[in-house]
Design an enzyme around this catalytic site. Structure first.
Site, PDB file in Angstrom:
ATOM      1  N   ASP A 198      17.301  78.193  64.496  1.00  0.00           N
ATOM      2  CA  ASP A 198      18.423  79.102  64.426  1.00  0.00           C
ATOM      3  C   ASP A 198      19.634  78.229  64.069  1.00  0.00           C
ATOM      4  O   ASP A 198      19.595  77.005  64.242  1.00  0.00           O
ATOM      5  CB  ASP A 198      18.609  79.778  65.796  1.00  0.00           C
ATOM      6  CG  ASP A 198      19.926  80.516  65.911  1.00  0.00           C
ATOM      7  OD1 ASP A 198      20.227  81.324  65.014  1.00  0.00           O
ATOM      8  OD2 ASP A 198      20.647  80.283  66.895  1.00  0.00           O
ATOM      9  N   ASP A 244      23.582  79.179  64.553  1.00  0.00           N
ATOM     10  CA  ASP A 244      24.724  79.215  65.461  1.00  0.00           C
ATOM     11  C   ASP A 244      24.312  78.950  66.904  1.00  0.00           C
ATOM     12  O   ASP A 244      23.384  79.567  67.416  1.00  0.00           O
ATOM     13  CB  ASP A 244      25.422  80.570  65.363  1.00  0.00           C
ATOM     14  CG  ASP A 244      26.008  80.821  63.982  1.00  0.00           C
ATOM     15  OD1 ASP A 244      27.011  81.538  63.898  1.00  0.00           O
ATOM     16  OD2 ASP A 244      25.465  80.301  62.995  1.00  0.00           O
TER      17      ASP A 244
END
Length: 211
Positions: free
Chosen positions: A11, A13
């Site tokens: 991922d 953020d």
């Protein structure tokens, strides 16, 4: 694409980078606090991610594209990110990122960190200003899992040699699809369902988990 020994999908953020980019962009519109609260709820899985993202992006209407230079200057790679990507490459793996964030930022950050392939949402702009819309289908939890499977096929990597690393509820399907799901800097629901939990905010801690 050439075969790889294994695949690691991050991922973006609060995982590969320390920030939530949508909050940085919202700061440019003076709406950072409201967007941050909505982002937190989405990451805890309290609201539908796609609907939440659309409503948050609406808050970005009017932000000039020129302000992305300022946004990028505030993006901080997570400690250990470069070391982990280098270790993945040394061992013959592929480093990938799939994000509910935005290509406008990831297209700069990902290559700088040595990421091989990445996918994210795109923001719509008109006359060099954001319109408050997302272009095309939103990358949500299902989209993240689909990207992991697609990249594994392209690189001829068996599922049991894939690793997914994430922090929020929209990473759970991707983590479930992977051979190993790693909760990093994660929300409680993600820590409960992950195969492995990494506590320190240092991605180098993941290196011993690589095949």
């Amino acid at each position: 694409m050439p075969d790889a020994r294994f695949l690691v999908v991050f991922d973006a953020d609060s995982t590969l980078i320390r920030n939530e980019v949508i909050e940085l962009i919202a700061d440019e519109a003076g709406r950072g606090r409201e967007v941050a609260a909505a982002t937190e709820a989405a990451m805890r899985g309290e609201v539908d991610f796609a609907a939440s993202l659309r409503s948050r992006v609406e808050q970005l209407a009017g932000v000039p594209l020129a302000s992305f230079t300022r946004v990028l200057s505030r993006v901080e790679p997570t400690p250990g990110a470069r070391e982990l990507v280098e270790a993945i490459h040394r061992r013959g793996g592929v480093a990938a990122v799939v994000s509910g964030g935005f290509h406008e930022i990831l297209d700069v950050v990902a290559p700088d960190l040595g990421i091989d392939v990445w996918r994210a949402n795109r923001l719509v702009s008109s006359d060099a200003v954001l319109t408050g819309e997302v272009d095309g289908e939103i990358i949500d939890a299902a989209g993240k899992a689909a990207a992991l499977r697609e990249w594994a096929r392209e690189h001829n990597v068996p599922t049991d040699r894939t690793i997914a690393i994430g922090d929020g509820a929209n990473d759970l399907q991707m983590m479930d699809a992977a051979g190993l799901g790693v909760a990093f800097n994660a929300k409680p629901a993600v820590r409960r369902q992950a195969d492995v939990v990494v506590g320190p905010v240092d991605l180098a801690q993941v290196i011993p988990l690589l095949p």
